[in-house]
Every structure is written in C-alpha cells, then in structure tokens.
Design a protein around this motif. Sequence first.
Motif, mmCIF file in Angstrom:
data_model
loop_
_atom_site.group_PDB
_atom_site.id
_atom_site.type_symbol
_atom_site.label_atom_id
_atom_site.label_comp_id
_atom_site.label_asym_id
_atom_site.label_seq_id
_atom_site.Cartn_x
_atom_site.Cartn_y
_atom_site.Cartn_z
ATOM 1 N N LYS A 1 2.861 6.370 2.524
ATOM 2 C CA LYS A 1 1.944 5.600 3.354
ATOM 3 C C LYS A 1 0.791 5.060 2.521
ATOM 4 O O LYS A 1 0.349 5.688 1.558
ATOM 5 N N LEU A 2 0.306 3.894 2.914
ATOM 6 C CA LEU A 2 -0.796 3.238 2.218
ATOM 7 C C LEU A 2 -2.066 3.486 3.015
ATOM 8 O O LEU A 2 -2.251 2.928 4.101
ATOM 9 N N PHE A 3 -2.945 4.322 2.484
ATOM 10 C CA PHE A 3 -4.174 4.669 3.190
ATOM 11 C C PHE A 3 -5.247 3.622 2.937
ATOM 12 O O PHE A 3 -5.311 3.003 1.880
ATOM 13 N N GLY A 4 -6.119 3.455 3.931
ATOM 14 C CA GLY A 4 -7.230 2.521 3.791
ATOM 15 C C GLY A 4 -6.850 1.069 3.929
ATOM 16 O O GLY A 4 -7.655 0.186 3.629
ATOM 17 N N VAL A 5 -5.638 0.789 4.384
ATOM 18 C CA VAL A 5 -5.147 -0.586 4.510
ATOM 19 C C VAL A 5 -5.193 -1.007 5.973
ATOM 20 O O VAL A 5 -4.615 -0.338 6.838
ATOM 21 N N GLN A 6 -5.906 -2.089 6.248
ATOM 22 C CA GLN A 6 -5.971 -2.601 7.612
ATOM 23 C C GLN A 6 -4.727 -3.395 7.985
ATOM 24 O O GLN A 6 -4.221 -3.287 9.092
ATOM 25 N N ASP A 7 -4.252 -4.191 7.060
ATOM 26 C CA ASP A 7 -3.109 -5.053 7.343
ATOM 27 C C ASP A 7 -2.505 -5.505 6.021
ATOM 28 O O ASP A 7 -3.099 -5.351 4.955
ATOM 29 N N LEU A 8 -1.310 -6.067 6.109
ATOM 30 C CA LEU A 8 -0.650 -6.645 4.947
ATOM 31 C C LEU A 8 -0.869 -8.151 4.935
ATOM 32 O O LEU A 8 -0.946 -8.792 5.993
ATOM 33 N N GLY A 9 -0.940 -8.704 3.725
ATOM 34 C CA GLY A 9 -1.173 -10.139 3.619
ATOM 35 C C GLY A 9 -0.042 -10.969 4.179
ATOM 36 O O GLY A 9 -0.246 -12.147 4.529
ATOM 37 N N TYR A 10 1.146 -10.400 4.280
ATOM 38 C CA TYR A 10 2.303 -11.100 4.849
ATOM 39 C C TYR A 10 3.204 -10.041 5.473
ATOM 40 O O TYR A 10 3.481 -9.014 4.856
ATOM 41 N N ASP A 11 3.629 -10.295 6.694
ATOM 42 C CA ASP A 11 4.477 -9.343 7.406
ATOM 43 C C ASP A 11 5.945 -9.688 7.131
ATOM 44 O O ASP A 11 6.517 -10.597 7.731
ATOM 45 N N LEU A 12 6.546 -8.969 6.194
ATOM 46 C CA LEU A 12 7.918 -9.242 5.782
ATOM 47 C C LEU A 12 8.920 -8.790 6.843
ATOM 48 O O LEU A 12 8.757 -7.733 7.468
ATOM 49 N N THR A 13 9.958 -9.574 7.009
ATOM 50 C CA THR A 13 11.074 -9.186 7.863
ATOM 51 C C THR A 13 12.172 -8.562 7.001
ATOM 52 O O THR A 13 12.139 -8.653 5.766
ATOM 53 N N ASP A 14 13.167 -7.969 7.634
ATOM 54 C CA ASP A 14 14.275 -7.386 6.877
ATOM 55 C C ASP A 14 15.001 -8.431 6.031
ATOM 56 O O ASP A 14 15.299 -8.178 4.858
ATOM 57 N N PRO A 15 15.326 -9.621 6.584
ATOM 58 C CA PRO A 15 15.992 -10.625 5.738
ATOM 59 C C PRO A 15 15.133 -11.053 4.551
ATOM 60 O O PRO A 15 15.651 -11.269 3.447
#
Length: 648
Positions: A486-500
């Motif tokens: 798990k990535l602690f202290g992270v509010q969000d990711l810069g891009y929400d990757l999909t499975d494909p």
Amino acid sequence: MPTAPTFPGMYVEEVPSGVHPIVGVPTAIAAFIGWFPRGPMNSPEEVLSFADVERTFGGLHKDSDTSFALQQYFLNGGARAYVVRVAAPGAGAAALGRAHVDVLQADGAGAFTVRARDEGAWGNDLRVQVLVATDPARFDLVISLLGGDAGNPTVLRQETYRGLTADSTKTDDPLYLTTAVNAASELVTVGPVTGANTPSQPAASGLVSSAVVDKGALPDTNTLGVTVTIQGLPPRPITFPGKPDSVETLAAAFQSALRTAVANKPVWSQAVVRVVPDNADPTKSRLQVLPGAASGLTVTVENLGDDHTATALNLNGATTHAGAVALAGGGDGAHPGADELVGSEVGTGSGMFALENTDFTLLCLPSLGNQSASDNDPFASAGTLDAEYSKAVGNAIAYCRRKRALLLLDPPDSLPSPTALRNWLQSHSYVRDEYSALYYPRLAIADPTRNYLPRSVGPSGTIAGLMARIDAARGVWKAPAGTEAKLFGVQDLGYDLTDPENGTLNPIAVNCLRSFPAYGQVSWGARTLAGGDAASSDYKYVPVRRLANFLESSLLIGLKWAVFEPNDEPLWSQIRLNIGSFMHGLFVQGAFAGRTPKEAYLVRCDSTTTTTTDQGLGVVNVLVGFAPVRPAEFVIIRLQQLAGQTQS
C-alpha cells in the motif's frame, strides 16, 4: 601460536574455529539528490527521520520536489537515507551564496564577521545579538533563526554562547570566539573582518543605559512612568505603580510592561530587559533593552525621581544599536540541471559522486520528473529536456551499476496518458537497464506549503519507502508489489489505470500503480526496465536484481578476511563453510527457489575453481549460484464443470 612444552604435564591452547560469519548488508538505504532551501552543499548527510530533514535541510519547501519525496520515503517505511543538496549557480540576486554581516565595535569599526553555515536565502533570516557579560572583557552572543510572517516573526531556533572573547592574544582560550562558535554552531560560522587580524570587543546590541543605577538608591516615588517610541510610532506611556525594591524588580516590571504596551507590534512580545554590570563601579548596574526581532528602539524616562527628572535611570542619552543585526546576501541559486545532479569525481566529489563513501542501495532523483514551466528549472524547457534528462539518467545508471544500487525513475509530469508514456519510452530507450525501474503514474499528495492542496509528485520516494517496509517485513527477495504494498500518504493517483491499460504497460516493463476499492492505492508491478517481454534478461524482476545486489555486497564485505591468507585447501574449506552457512540461512527464510539446499544454491571453492596457475597469481575463485524466487506475476485459475460423477 603453539605452546612449546618444557615440562611434563598438561597444556591448554585456544584454537581459532575458522568461522567468519557473513552478515547481510542493509538492503533499503535510499539516496536523494536535489534542491533544498538550506543544508550543506554537495555533502552526503545521513538522515534517520523526517525530523532530521527539517533540522538539516529546512523540511518541506514549495520549490523542492526532493523534500516531498523524502517525506513520502519515511512515511512509507524508510528508516535511513543519505541526502545531497545541489543547486546551480544562478545569476544576479538569485545567485547561490551565503548570507553574512560584520558585527561592529562601539566606534563603528569591524569586530568580526558572521556567515551563514550553508548557502541559501534562509541565511537572510538569521539575527545576531551581542549581550553584555559579567566580565567586561567578554561578551555573550545570541544567534537566532527567524521564521513566520515578516511583520510578526518568530524564533525558530536559537543558539547562545556565553563568556566569549575576541582578543586575538587568547586564541588558546576554549571560549575564543571562532573556536567556541565554529565548533558548535549549526547555524553560522564566525571569523575576523576581512583585512583585520585582531578583532576587538563588539558593541552591545539593543539599548544600554549610559547612566548607572545605584542598587540601594532607587528613587522614592509613587509611580514610575516610562515612554516608549517604537519604529516611528507615536510615544506610548508605560506606567506601573510603586517603587521597585531592586534593579532586578525594575527590569522585570519594565520588560513585562514593554511586552504588552504595543498591541499592534506583536514582535515586542520577545523584548528582553537585562540587568548588566557597570564596568566602572561594581556596586552599580545598567539596563540592556533588547527588542527581540524588532528594531528602531528609543526610550525616554519620565517621572522617575521626586523632582520629575531622570537622574536615577537615564536611557535618553544611551548609545543605540540595532536590536538584532541581520545577515544579508544569501541566495538560493537556480534549480539543479544534469551537471549539478551528476556532479564530478574531482576532490571529495559533488552531485551523485558525493555518495562515493556511502552504502546506498536505492537512488532517487525527484527533480528529473518535474517539467512544469519555471524560469528557474532547467528541466522545464522542452528544447533542453532530452539532453538534460539523458545525461542525468545515463550517468545515474552507470553509477548505480558500479555501486550495486537500483535507480528509481519518476515519469515526467508532461505525460498525461499511458499512450504518451509508451511513445516517450520508445524515444528514450537509454533508460532501459536492469539497474533502473520506472513507476507510473505520478501521485497526488497533500501539500502543507499550499494549504494542503493536492500536489503532483513522482513516486520514487514513496516506492523507496515501500521497498524498505517490505524488506523489513518479508525480505529483499519479496517483490515490493501486491495488495500488501500500500502507498501511504497518497490522496490520489495522477491517472486511474484500467486493466487493459495496465496490460499495455506491463509488457514494456512499466510498473503500474493502481487503485482498488478493497485495498486503496498499491504498487502493481515489479519489473526492472530491462524486463520487457521482448527482452530476455536474467534480471527481469526488481526483487531478483536487488537480491543479487544484496548477495554480492554481503559476500564482498564478508570475505575480506580471506585476503593474504594462505591460498590452499584450508582457506577454501573455510570459504565454503562461511558462504554455505550464510546461504543456508537465507534458504531457510525462503529467499531461494527449491525444496532442498542442493536445489536452491551452490558454493564451490576448490581445485576445480582455483587452478595451480591461479594460486601462482594469488587468485582465489569462488563460484556462488542461487535459484531466485520470481514473483507470481500472473495467477491463472482454470475452472472445469463436471457433468456428474459415478461412484465406483
């Protein structure tokens, strides 16, 4: 050596066991190179917590990506790191430099020079005060670092040195100015004024009364009135009833009244009124008024005696100096480019070569990924980006290969999508190496320097901390990925990757960071940049590369005892014993594949590896093999529907 028997009887000898235990080296010591507002330049400073970063390098700064990477490193499990501060020279007022000031004598001549210990504009917030000491030939020195609002600064750190002397005939005195201050101060260094070989007694700071106060003859009055004028404001009367019973009581009452007299100047809450000795008459005293961070102090005394004159305490004619002398001339310089990050091996080394005598295993260059528009950032110009990036990364990979470390690369913040990242990798193939790894996308974290608004940062610091956490819990052979990563202290990711989309990046060796409802943000990849499907590298996976680095470094250090030992079977057997014991310990912990030690590892050091010719050349050849545990990257579940079974 053997005992020489001389008489009949029993003898006791202690015989060496021949065992030289091999201890595994640390696996997750990160090195960070980047710009900071303060701290030693081009010097590897060891930090064991983010509090150390705050003390040495000033903590978080809005222009320092590396400071945020360090915060994420310790937040995610990092325990030890080396930090190298670098900066470009800059130009004009922004040029890199140390703040300084000359502290003067009473006649205005120079006494000594105070310089900020490190380069940077932070030194302009340093203040120097000279206090009157009990011994007339000595003085006290107070160094303060201010912070907060310019109109209402606060003292962040303060150092006090008592009983100093600036007499150049007393250089062997432990309280000689340069000896005492330079050996202990974390804020400044001091030295004589340029061209002056005999610095003299500095003038006292603030306001020192020119008329003495008789300790036993304070005026008999019902009220004591003092008028204070501060920085050009209208005079403010301070009145307190009764006759003080001592000079100390007078000073305390004066200080209390002074701190609360001027409501619109809260800096005066730091004012100090001191009782100091009179050099001419030890039975009498003076008052020294220090306005804290303020300046421009004048004091007049009214209604002090029965005849309404200031005969007992006269501050009207006192010599006035600045309340605190400010340092000036410090500059931060420009943000580092490739030349500053790479540095030079000449002398003690600069940039990454400053790490030469350290044992880091992970290297992070957080500013490489920041390509946001900035006049002060060499990586912001599209015209110079490729040249700067390639020079920095190419040299960093070569250095990591030599130091047996892994380079954690941040993706540039100019890549908005997986497609842009794939195109960028195709044109930047020089980043591909088994000693480098790339994680995508960038992360959004809270930025305390901007009211906790989201800030885009590269993931290298977070991943370095994650690796330290996984190493401590499971071992360096465990991939730093999966649901426990798990990535602690992270509010969000810069891009929400999909499975494909993940499926298009994994084959080209990009380690994806994913967000799953049940687990939050996690690391979902464990490949080196040499681990693309089209390549056939033995070190495709991060844990395999790091395990090999761990074994190489541990054996290199653990076998130094063998140098200059007799090169024959007794030595070879000891080497086999010690390495075998070390490897078996790792096998028991699950570091290697195989059901038995024979399947998991081998250690060979005998006449088949070291020939007679090798012995003549003084060479011992040791063959160590291991079967790495590769991560279960793809878990395939096959389901079969049974139409029905008949019992026999």
